[in-house]
Design a protein around this motif. Structure first.
Motif, PDB file in Angstrom:
ATOM      1  N   ALA A 221     -20.265 -57.555  57.216  1.00 24.17           N
ATOM      2  CA  ALA A 221     -19.166 -57.920  56.363  1.00 24.17           C
ATOM      3  C   ALA A 221     -18.100 -58.862  57.171  1.00 24.17           C
ATOM      4  O   ALA A 221     -17.208 -59.537  56.615  1.00 24.17           O
ATOM      5  CB  ALA A 221     -18.500 -56.502  55.896  1.00 24.17           C
ATOM      6  N   LYS A 227     -14.513 -57.274  54.570  1.00 29.91           N
ATOM      7  CA  LYS A 227     -13.505 -56.248  55.098  1.00 29.91           C
ATOM      8  C   LYS A 227     -12.045 -56.827  54.895  1.00 29.91           C
ATOM      9  O   LYS A 227     -11.239 -56.153  54.463  1.00 29.91           O
ATOM     10  CB  LYS A 227     -13.771 -56.046  56.480  1.00 29.91           C
ATOM     11  N   LYS A 230     -11.215 -56.982  51.477  1.00 34.63           N
ATOM     12  CA  LYS A 230     -11.010 -55.579  50.893  1.00 34.63           C
ATOM     13  C   LYS A 230      -9.459 -54.942  51.323  1.00 34.63           C
ATOM     14  O   LYS A 230      -8.825 -54.493  50.519  1.00 34.63           O
ATOM     15  CB  LYS A 230     -12.014 -54.701  51.157  1.00 34.63           C
ATOM     16  N   LYS A 231      -9.406 -55.100  52.325  1.00 33.09           N
ATOM     17  CA  LYS A 231      -7.976 -54.649  52.876  1.00 33.09           C
ATOM     18  C   LYS A 231      -6.840 -55.285  52.444  1.00 33.09           C
ATOM     19  O   LYS A 231      -5.856 -54.761  52.051  1.00 33.09           O
ATOM     20  CB  LYS A 231      -7.977 -54.866  54.601  1.00 33.09           C
TER      21      LYS A 231
END
Length: 259
Positions: A221, A227, A230-231
């Protein structure tokens, strides 16, 4: 008589014991409730802290880019313009054809570099995120991708939501850009579908391509920034959903509550 007294004492003892056990149960329950509330408070403080850090990061990044853009325009751009004028003057004064050709080549390189720097300066100082709505930003980005003619981007919207926060607009827009770029570079897709709509007081952004897909569980990812995407989504209170199947494409859904 003694037996009656014994029974009364036994009953009182049992009542005290039951009350004691009840007090312990109530204490444990209250402790758990307070612990859970404290944990939620810590999580809330942590989220607020991360959001403040993100806002500061975005603001510093924007200010830095604008500073670099102004320096490119005001300093380096002016020096290159002056160098271009010098080469034109040398070509005018010099009568040797071979030397003039070399001077012209140098001038062409300088002018080409100057054009590229102006475009870079404009992109760094651009405040389009602040000036335009999220739907306008995404639609314009889709038009830019279509102009490349590497795939067809289909944009549609069913949303009247107006997002005022620069931070939220910036994150949603950057995620869209990253998905589009990843689809073009890695998915070998022919079509990308971008849908922006409102569902039950929630802004929903759906990004889908018809490319080769990948295994979400085995993907590195960090390589394509999933990542990070998403964060950033979670930091603005959004929900991040990624689905991908081999040879069936990839779908990314961002859900952002509007309350």
């Amino acid at each position: 008589m003694d037996e009656t007294k014994y029974i009364i004492i036994l009953i009182i003892f049992n009542l005290i014991f039951i009350a004691f056990i009840g007090a312990i149960i109530i204490f444990i329950r209250e402790y758990r409730i307070k612990k859970k509330a404290h944990q939620k408070e810590l999580e809330f403080v942590d989220i607020c802290h991360k959001q403040e850090l993100l806002e500061t990061q975005v603001e510093i990044q924007m200010q830095t880019m604008q500073h670099i853009g102004r320096e490119i325009h005001d300093n380096i751009g002016q020096k290159l313009t002056l160098a271009s004028l010098y080469t034109q003057q040398l070509a005018f004064e010099n009568k040797a054809p071979q030397v003039n050709k070399s001077i012209k080549n140098i001038g062409d390189i300088i002018n080409e570099s100057l054009s590229e720097l102006r475009l870079l300066s404009k992109s760094l100082t651009d405040n389009s995120i602040e000036l335009h709505s999220i739907s306008e930003l995404i639609e314009n980005e889709c038009k830019k991708i279509n102009a490349l003619k590497k795939c067809v981007v289909h944009f549609s919207k069913d949303s009247k939501t107006k997002i005022e926060s620069y931070q939220i607009k910036s994150i949603i827009f950057r995620i869209t850009q990253e998905f589009l770029q990843n689809s073009i570079k890695h998915a070998n897709c022919k079509n990308i579908f971008v849908l922006l709509k409102d569902i039950d007081n929630t802004l929903v952004l759906t990004l889908k391509d018809d490319g080769k897909g990948f295994n979400v569980n085995t993907l590195d990812a960090g390589g394509i920034g999933l990542k990070n995407m998403k964060k950033r989504t979670e930091l603005i209170g959004g929900l991040f959903k990624l689905e991908s199947l081999d040879q069936k494409g990839t779908t990314l859904t961002i859900e952002l509550p509007l309350t």
